[in-house]
Design a protein around this motif. Structure first.
Motif: not given
Length: 569
Positions: A344-348
């Motif tokens: 959710f907070f970075t490139t998955p």
């Protein structure tokens, strides 16, 4: 006068060499072959090795620093930054959660089934702490061989490097809580949960941060010193001092020697080698540390094999298998619940990669190094050693040998053999026909009676081989992918280096000329290696820039016809 210890070292080196040859012949990962050799040594009990005494200091202070430095030196910091969210989660929070889950799970399973009646919470947390760190050396080698996605490789490699230091810190905290002396000082009496938690938090921050600062200082100083000299022997010596010096100084200051060495290695590998080393020195340093990593892994597995009690190992096999299942389950909980949150907070990461992260989390040499650090009189030490080595062995074999089929099933490994069957057939024909032609020509040269018949059959094979060579050239154009081009360039560059070294030793060229040409080769290889870190497109561009330019130069001389690629068969 030859002493017994020298003979023992030579025997272990001989065994390591034979294991390496054996592993290559049957295409078995070297670490798996070492486990087999270690188990075999524990059963055979060679008389010449009977006096080998394995100590925690020997493993921790002699063999662990080069393993850590070698891995850290080859980890580009830019790759770490791109994937830092996933790496730090798995290496920090992931290790803490996995340690807790493994301790609770192993304690519950053993007590429920009554496998080891005296197995208490201290044993459970000691076991969990040493097996919490992943060590996927064989998996990373498999990733390279099968062409796995670069980002997946970076995440697995980065996690395995950072979590080594975290696991050692956790183990030191557990040792202190249990009331045992450690390398960081005597036993610390703790009263109550609040005091224990406070001690653990302070120790973790102090030990980890202190180790990072010590390693950064030593690595930065060494990087500056390498810029003052251009001699690969001196610079290799400096990296050797950094590897062991950063570890020993940190341990003397009661901070993490592992994180110190890792930090120094990353700093020298990502900054120092580009800031202060020439291209030829970078190649020499890289080759040296690859050998040191090979040597350290060999000694660790072989010496641990000598420490095992085969009867106790077999007796504890049910406990080993159950403990392995607990370890894998804890890893699965961490990955399948934690990675989606980090996404959710970075490139998955692709969802299919989670299966690889779970099954690719092998355990290795660090686990065995740590468990052997328990005091000899600690109750349950023998059981824990057999349990940890058993889990490591099952992990390396079961997970290591099934990773390739899993990657293929998930579509993470291009099946070159199936997609290039025509190329493989043409190449196989060419190789076999060449041997036939060579053998037939020898018989004709010896003057066999039916020479005319042989020449007619030989004519067929010669024509068939020319056809096969033509097909190889056609199909090979589609197979010249960046990775294959890099492998070919590195292989031929090695031959070029050997030719120059031979010319220098026979005084056909001067040392100045040899050094200049070697530096040119190393600069080419260094440029290709750097481009490979940036992606396949950049590697393709670098290859065309280096080798394509040489091809274009021939076009300026049309009167000089380039020789055929197949001239002379």
């Amino acid at each position: 006068m030859i002493h017994h210890v020298e003979v023992q070292v030579l025997i272990l080196l001989l065994i390591a060499s034979l294991v390496g040859i054996f592993a290559q012949r049957i295409r078995l990962p070297y670490t798996l072959a070492l486990v087999l050799a270690g188990l075999a040594l524990s059963f055979v009990k060679l008389e010449a090795l009977s006096g080998v005494n394995l100590t925690a200091d020997l493993l921790m202070l002699l063999f662990l620093p080069p393993l850590l430095f070698e891995a850290a030196y080859h980890l580009p910091f830019e790759d770490f930054k791109k994937n830092r969210a996933h790496i730090l989660f798995l290496a920090l929070a992931g290790v803490l959660i996995a340690t807790t889950l493994t301790a609770v799970g192993s304690f519950g399973v053993f007590h429920t089934l009554g496998l080891f009646s005296s197995f208490n919470w201290a044993h459970a947390f000691l076991f969990a702490a040493v097996v919490s760190a992943t060590d996927p050396i064989s998996v990373l080698a498999l990733f390279k061989e099968m062409g796995a996605p670069k980002r997946l490789y970076q995440v697995v490699e980065g996690e395995s490097l950072i979590n080594d230091g975290v696991a050692v810190v956790i183990f030191a905290i557990v040792i202190a809580v249990v009331g045992l002396p450690s390398n960081h000082g005597p036993a610390t009496p703790l009263n109550g949960l609040q005091e224990t938690v406070a001690f653990a938090c302070v120790t973790f921050i102090k030990t980890a941060l202190g180790g990072i600062l010590v390693g950064a200082g030593i690595g930065g100083l060494a990087s500056f010193m390498t810029r003052q000299v251009d001699d690969h022997l001196i610079e290799i010596t400096l990296t050797t001092l950094v590897a062991w010096g950063s570890f020993l100084i940190a341990e003397e200051l009661h901070v993490s020697g592992v994180l110190s060495t890792v930090t120094a290695g990353v700093l020298m590998g990502s900054f120092g080698k580009n800031f202060g080393m020439s291209a030829s020195t970078r190649v020499a340093v890289q080759d040296f540390w690859q050998y040191m990593g090979f040597l350290s892994n060999s000694f660790i597995f072989l010496l641990v094999g000598l420490e095992l009690d085969p009867a106790a190992f077999l007796r504890n096999l049910p406990a080993v298998l159950l403990a392995f299942l607990v370890v894998v389950l804890a890893r699965a909980i961490v990955v399948y619940t934690g990675i989606p949150i980090v996404d959710f907070f970075t490139t998955p990461l692709p969802s299919t990669w989670r299966h690889i992260l779970v099954w690719g989390g092998l355990r290795g040499s660090l686990s065995m190094v740590l468990i052997l650090g328990l005091p000899a009189d600690f109750t349950g030490r023998s059981f824990l050693i057999n349990l940890v080595f058993g889990v490591v062995s099952v992990s390396l074999f079961l997970q290591g040998l099934t990773m390739a089929p899993l990657m293929k099933r998930l579509g993470l490994a291009p099946d070159l053999r199936s997609t290039n069957k025509d190329y493989e057939l043409a190449r196989a024909r060419s190789l076999s026909y060449r041997e036939v032609i060579h053998e037939a020509q020898k018989k004709i040269d010896r003057g066999i009676p039916n020479e005319t018949s042989y020449r007619k059959v030989l004519s067929y094979y010669s024509d068939a081989r020319e056809k096969a060579l033509t097909e190889i050239a056609e199909y090979g154009e589609t197979l010249a992918m960046p990775k294959q081009l890099l492998d070919a360039a590195k292989s031929l560059a090695m031959t070029e280096r050997e030719a120059l070294s031979h010319a220098l030793s026979t005084e056909m060229i001067s040392s100045t000329t040899c050094a200049e040409l070697l530096n040119d080769i190393n600069q080419r290889m260094d440029e290709l290696e750097s481009a490979a870190q940036d992606g396949e497109e950049q590697l393709q561009e670098a290859f065309e820039r280096i080798y394509g330019a040489r091809t274009d130069e021939n076009e300026h001389f049309p009167e000089q016809e380039a020789p055929s690629a197949f001239q002379g068969g």
